[in-house]
Write a protein that holds these residues in place. Structure first.
Motif, PDB file in Angstrom:
ATOM      1  N   ILE A 489       0.854  -1.210   0.000  1.00  0.00           N
ATOM      2  CA  ILE A 489       0.000   0.000   0.000  1.00  0.00           C
ATOM      3  C   ILE A 489       0.882   1.250   0.000  1.00  0.00           C
ATOM      4  N   LYS A 490       1.933   1.218   0.821  1.00  0.00           N
ATOM      5  CA  LYS A 490       2.830   2.385   0.892  1.00  0.00           C
ATOM      6  C   LYS A 490       3.479   2.668  -0.475  1.00  0.00           C
ATOM      7  N   ASP A 491       3.916   1.574  -1.121  1.00  0.00           N
ATOM      8  CA  ASP A 491       4.659   1.738  -2.377  1.00  0.00           C
ATOM      9  C   ASP A 491       3.784   2.104  -3.565  1.00  0.00           C
ATOM     10  N   ASN A 492       2.536   1.713  -3.537  1.00  0.00           N
ATOM     11  CA  ASN A 492       1.735   1.825  -4.754  1.00  0.00           C
ATOM     12  C   ASN A 492       0.573   2.818  -4.693  1.00  0.00           C
ATOM     13  N   SER A 493       0.503   3.585  -3.606  1.00  0.00           N
ATOM     14  CA  SER A 493      -0.599   4.549  -3.516  1.00  0.00           C
ATOM     15  C   SER A 493      -0.191   5.869  -4.129  1.00  0.00           C
ATOM     16  N   LEU A 494      -1.173   6.571  -4.653  1.00  0.00           N
ATOM     17  CA  LEU A 494      -0.904   7.825  -5.356  1.00  0.00           C
ATOM     18  C   LEU A 494      -0.611   8.971  -4.399  1.00  0.00           C
ATOM     19  N   CYS A 495      -1.365   9.050  -3.306  1.00  0.00           N
ATOM     20  CA  CYS A 495      -1.200  10.227  -2.456  1.00  0.00           C
ATOM     21  C   CYS A 495      -0.788   9.833  -1.038  1.00  0.00           C
ATOM     22  N   GLY A 496      -0.546  10.874  -0.249  1.00  0.00           N
ATOM     23  CA  GLY A 496      -0.061  10.679   1.117  1.00  0.00           C
ATOM     24  C   GLY A 496      -0.983   9.855   1.985  1.00  0.00           C
ATOM     25  N   LEU A 497      -2.281   9.867   1.681  1.00  0.00           N
ATOM     26  CA  LEU A 497      -3.203   9.113   2.535  1.00  0.00           C
ATOM     27  C   LEU A 497      -2.866   7.625   2.498  1.00  0.00           C
ATOM     28  N   GLY A 498      -2.782   7.094   1.293  1.00  0.00           N
ATOM     29  CA  GLY A 498      -2.460   5.670   1.156  1.00  0.00           C
ATOM     30  C   GLY A 498      -1.015   5.377   1.539  1.00  0.00           C
ATOM     31  N   GLN A 499      -0.122   6.303   1.165  1.00  0.00           N
ATOM     32  CA  GLN A 499       1.303   6.067   1.431  1.00  0.00           C
ATOM     33  C   GLN A 499       1.609   5.980   2.922  1.00  0.00           C
ATOM     34  N   THR A 500       0.746   6.586   3.737  1.00  0.00           N
ATOM     35  CA  THR A 500       1.027   6.579   5.180  1.00  0.00           C
ATOM     36  C   THR A 500       0.023   5.747   5.977  1.00  0.00           C
ATOM     37  N   ALA A 501      -1.038   5.296   5.322  1.00  0.00           N
ATOM     38  CA  ALA A 501      -2.108   4.592   6.052  1.00  0.00           C
ATOM     39  C   ALA A 501      -1.595   3.413   6.905  1.00  0.00           C
ATOM     40  N   PRO A 502      -0.601   2.649   6.429  1.00  0.00           N
ATOM     41  CA  PRO A 502      -0.161   1.516   7.264  1.00  0.00           C
ATOM     42  C   PRO A 502       0.706   1.902   8.474  1.00  0.00           C
ATOM     43  N   ASN A 503       1.092   3.177   8.583  1.00  0.00           N
ATOM     44  CA  ASN A 503       2.017   3.566   9.658  1.00  0.00           C
ATOM     45  C   ASN A 503       1.577   3.175  11.069  1.00  0.00           C
ATOM     46  N   PRO A 504       0.313   3.405  11.447  1.00  0.00           N
ATOM     47  CA  PRO A 504      -0.076   3.005  12.804  1.00  0.00           C
ATOM     48  C   PRO A 504       0.092   1.497  13.033  1.00  0.00           C
ATOM     49  N   VAL A 505      -0.162   0.694  11.989  1.00  0.00           N
ATOM     50  CA  VAL A 505      -0.002  -0.761  12.139  1.00  0.00           C
ATOM     51  C   VAL A 505       1.492  -1.095  12.249  1.00  0.00           C
ATOM     52  N   LEU A 506       2.292  -0.487  11.382  1.00  0.00           N
ATOM     53  CA  LEU A 506       3.723  -0.804  11.379  1.00  0.00           C
ATOM     54  C   LEU A 506       4.396  -0.405  12.693  1.00  0.00           C
ATOM     55  N   THR A 507       4.045   0.773  13.233  1.00  0.00           N
ATOM     56  CA  THR A 507       4.722   1.178  14.480  1.00  0.00           C
ATOM     57  C   THR A 507       4.226   0.364  15.675  1.00  0.00           C
ATOM     58  N   THR A 508       2.947   0.010  15.683  1.00  0.00           N
ATOM     59  CA  THR A 508       2.494  -0.816  16.815  1.00  0.00           C
ATOM     60  C   THR A 508       3.104  -2.217  16.698  1.00  0.00           C
ATOM     61  N   LEU A 509       3.293  -2.685  15.463  1.00  0.00           N
ATOM     62  CA  LEU A 509       3.958  -3.992  15.288  1.00  0.00           C
ATOM     63  C   LEU A 509       5.421  -3.922  15.722  1.00  0.00           C
ATOM     64  N   LYS A 510       6.029  -2.761  15.450  1.00  0.00           N
ATOM     65  CA  LYS A 510       7.445  -2.605  15.791  1.00  0.00           C
ATOM     66  C   LYS A 510       7.647  -2.607  17.319  1.00  0.00           C
ATOM     67  N   TYR A 511       6.789  -1.910  18.024  1.00  0.00           N
ATOM     68  CA  TYR A 511       7.014  -1.753  19.468  1.00  0.00           C
ATOM     69  C   TYR A 511       6.123  -2.636  20.334  1.00  0.00           C
ATOM     70  N   PHE A 512       5.021  -3.123  19.791  1.00  0.00           N
ATOM     71  CA  PHE A 512       4.072  -3.881  20.623  1.00  0.00           C
ATOM     72  C   PHE A 512       3.674  -5.188  19.930  1.00  0.00           C
ATOM     73  N   ARG A 513       4.639  -5.808  19.264  1.00  0.00           N
ATOM     74  CA  ARG A 513       4.361  -7.051  18.533  1.00  0.00           C
ATOM     75  C   ARG A 513       3.784  -8.121  19.467  1.00  0.00           C
ATOM     76  N   HIS A 514       4.298  -8.106  20.706  1.00  0.00           N
ATOM     77  CA  HIS A 514       3.834  -9.121  21.664  1.00  0.00           C
ATOM     78  C   HIS A 514       2.325  -9.035  21.901  1.00  0.00           C
ATOM     79  N   GLU A 515       1.755  -7.834  21.761  1.00  0.00           N
ATOM     80  CA  GLU A 515       0.303  -7.722  21.961  1.00  0.00           C
ATOM     81  C   GLU A 515      -0.453  -8.393  20.810  1.00  0.00           C
ATOM     82  N   TYR A 516       0.073  -8.227  19.596  1.00  0.00           N
ATOM     83  CA  TYR A 516      -0.542  -8.911  18.450  1.00  0.00           C
ATOM     84  C   TYR A 516      -0.447 -10.428  18.672  1.00  0.00           C
ATOM     85  N   GLU A 517       0.752 -10.882  19.114  1.00  0.00           N
ATOM     86  CA  GLU A 517       0.960 -12.330  19.307  1.00  0.00           C
ATOM     87  C   GLU A 517       0.033 -12.888  20.392  1.00  0.00           C
TER      88      GLU A 517
END
Ligand code: FMN
Ligand code: SF4
Ligand code: SF4
Ligand code: SF4
Length: 591
Positions: A489-517
């Motif tokens: 989604i980040k690589d293939n979206s036209l505007c900033g909305l799509g390019q940044t939409a996954p950020n909340p998921v990526l940062t929570t995965l980076k710092y709080f992966r254990h909660e997902y697990e």
């Protein structure tokens, strides 16, 4: 001196009942011949203590908080009539009568310099506080457009709307474009959930925005200005229109604007319907033109072909509010604050689980800890700090372990979050990070304009996965799927909305992966938020058999006779939490 009484009438104050407080004051003043100067102002930033009333008398400056209809009568009686201040209602006291002299706890107010210190509907009060002095200086000293741009470049200011692009450089591009018609647009869309910096500026100091636009127009050679403001900001729109009328009447706007020969410039307000994507500049332009607000490919950039295909410069509200200050006081008055690559100050909207929610303006580089704990008073109910979300749906979460991060563009970016427009949502131990990521993704998914498949469908698929995980139906491989979709989604979206939409998921995965697990593997929600993953059980030793829980349970899952220990049938329980809310003996164990 005559006692001054000023009521905070920003949206936050009005929502808390400031209109009623003002009416009581006005009635008493008229009825009892109370000899005070009564006036209105906007939000001073202390939204947590609204309605706010300031009293300035010979002994100093008093700021009273939580002043509702009842309390204002007591304040009048005690402070104004009997000259005895009520300490328990005081939010602030200063012996100096000039509020501006006291920059609190490291705050430096440049953009917010007038917010809460004057009546935003009075151009005379704005002029007393130096409104339009910068544009008049340009006129009197015959400062050339290129010199104005140089000052902005020297100040080091970067756009406050989220992108952080150097403002002077942007003005240079627009100045370089040759055309008979050029536009300057103020982006007052403010779509980030949790952000209200721009609204407060528009409501509190509309003349600063108009003057910022005048200076920008002069610098780039624009003859038309548009303020694109969302219709959900009626007070901001009202005050902008009042300010525009006053500025026209005084000759700041119109033919030979501000007395500058040949500088014909006027401004109008365009109301937007409140779609997040309309904050993106090409979508915003389409919306002003009456089209559906959808981004388009760049180049051509708006500086070359923007509104009605004419060169157009778009700036954020806060960026523009800083401009008159920079021109009037010199770039060094601005760039002495901040860090090497992030100059000046930034306004933040503190929300979430914070004691003193509201607005603060601080020099760039102040740490998150200083902002959240020293200025924001720390976490509500003294719970433990878990994370802070910066940059709204385009941003990310910074965990407690990184609380010493300085808040400047580069340091924030290095955590995976972004500075964004300045929304700071503080979270405590009771926030589930998977649920939080789902909240933001739900927002971006709904706000996607639908033009690109990756943004339209990709965010939908991500949201489905997150919903499954929080419903207790997470599967092995879900985390990997989320990561893969994020990259696509980040690589293939036209505007900033799509390019940044996954950020909340990526940062929570980076710092709080254990909660997902924990959600996927153990079917547990560590923060005890995701209902489907909770178990409700009655602790036999604590239960008095009062029957309250059984009476509240909507599915009759609780059995037990009066004065006997009760029991929950797990097969019937729908995990609604009603029993826990009802029990007065802390007998329900939730895990
Ligand atoms: C989806 C999306 C929403 C945006 N929303 C806003 C907004 O509400 N306000 C704003 O000033 N900029 C917003 N921006 C950034 C603007 O497109 C633009 O960069 C900004 O207004 C430029 O002004 P500045 O250089 O003064 O920051 C948004 C960008 C995107 C991609
Ligand atoms: S990325 Fe999303 S919001 Fe932006 S143009 Fe594509 S579909 Fe629309
Ligand atoms: S409400 Fe609490 S104390 Fe009363 S029966 Fe239910 S669990 Fe027991
Ligand atoms: S959580 Fe709701 S459904 Fe379950 S036992 Fe308690 S009240 Fe009943």
């Amino acid at each position: 001196m005559k006692t001054k009484v000023i009521v905070g009438m920003g949206s936050c104050g009005i929502a808390a009942g400031a209109n009623k407080t003002y009416d009581v004051l006005e009635n008493i003043k008229t009825g009892d011949n109370l000899d005070v100067d009564l006036s209105k102002t906007s939000c001073v930033g202390k939204c947590y203590a609204e309605p706010l009333v300031e009293i300035i008398d010979e002994n100093g400056y008093y700021l009273y908080g939580g002043v509702d209809e009842k309390k204002i009568k007591k304040v009048i009686e005690s402070h104004i009539v009997n000259k005895i201040p009520i300490n328990e209602y005081l939010v602030k006291f200063d012996k100096s009568q000039d509020m501006m002299e006291s920059n609190e706890e490291g705050q430096v107010k440049i953009a917010l310099r007038n917010c809460g210190y004057m009546d935003p509907e009075s151009i005379e009060e704005a002029e007393e506080r130096h409104a339009y002095k910068a544009i008049l200086k340009i006129k009197e000293e015959k400062i050339k457009d290129k010199s104005v741009i140089q000052s902005v470049l020297d100040s080091g200011i970067r756009g406050r709307g989220g992108g952080g692009f150097p403002t002077g450089l942007k003005w240079q591009f627009a100045n370089n474009s040759k055309s008979d018609d050029k536009f300057i647009i103020c982006n007052a869309d403010e779509g980030d959930p949790g952000a209200f910096m721009d609204r407060s500026l528009l409501e509190g100091d509309p003349h600063a925005i108009l003057e910022g636009m005048l200076i920008g127009a002069y610098a780039i050679g624009a003859n038309q200005g548009v303020i694109y403001c969302r219709a959900e900001y009626p007070l901001a729109i009202k005050r902008l229109n009042i300010a525009i009328g006053q500025a026209r009447e005084k000759g700041f706007l119109g033919k030979n604007a501000s007395g500058i020969e040949g500088f014909d410039f006027d401004i109008y307000v365009k109301e937007g319907a409140g779609a997040f994507v309309c904050g993106e500049e090409t979508a915003l332009i389409a919306s002003v033109e009456g089209e559906r607000g959808m981004p388009r490919k760049r180049p051509p950039f708006p500086a070359v072909s923007g509104l009605w295909k004419k060169p157009t410069n778009i700036n954020n509200v806060e960026t523009l509010a800083n401009i008159p200050y920079i021109l009037l006081n010199g770039p060094e008055s601005y760039n002495k604050y901040g860090t090497e690559k992030s100059k000046g100050t930034k306004v933040f909207a503190l929300t979430g689980k914070i004691k003193k929610g509201g607005l603060v303006e601080v020099p760039m580089g102040m740490t998150l800890k200083e902002i959240i704990f020293d200025l924001g008073g720390g976490i509500q109910d003294d719970k433990s700090f878990k994370a802070v979300q910066l940059g709204g749906p385009s941003g990310g979460c910074i965990p407690a372990s990184l609380i010493d991060t300085p808040v400047d563009y580069d340091s924030v970016n290095s955590t995976g979050a972004i500075m964004g427009s300045g929304g700071m949502v503080v979270m405590d131990e009771s926030t589930c990070m998977v649920d939080l990521a789902k909240f933001f993704l739900n927002f971006t998914q709904q706000e996607s304009c639908g033009k690109c498949t990756f943004c339209r469908m990709g965010t939908k698929r991500m949201l489905e996965i997150l919903t499954r995980i929080t419903d207790g139906k997470g599967e092995q491989g879900d985390i990997e799927k989320l990561e893969e979709l994020s990259v696509q989604i980040k690589d293939n979206s036209l505007c900033g909305l799509g390019q940044t939409a996954p950020n909340p998921v990526l940062t929570t995965l980076k710092y709080f992966r254990h909660e997902y697990e924990a959600h996927i593997n153990d079917k547990k929600c560590p923060a005890k938020v995701c209902n489907a993953l909770l178990t409700y059980e009655i602790v036999a030793d604590a239960c008095t058999g009062c029957t309250l829980c059984a009476r509240k349970c909507p599915v009759d899952a609780i059995s037990g006779s009066k004065k006997e220990v009760h029991f929950i049938d797990q097969d019937l329980c729908i995990k609604c939490g009603a029993c826990d809310d009802a029990c007065n003996f802390d007998s329900i164990l939730v895990y």
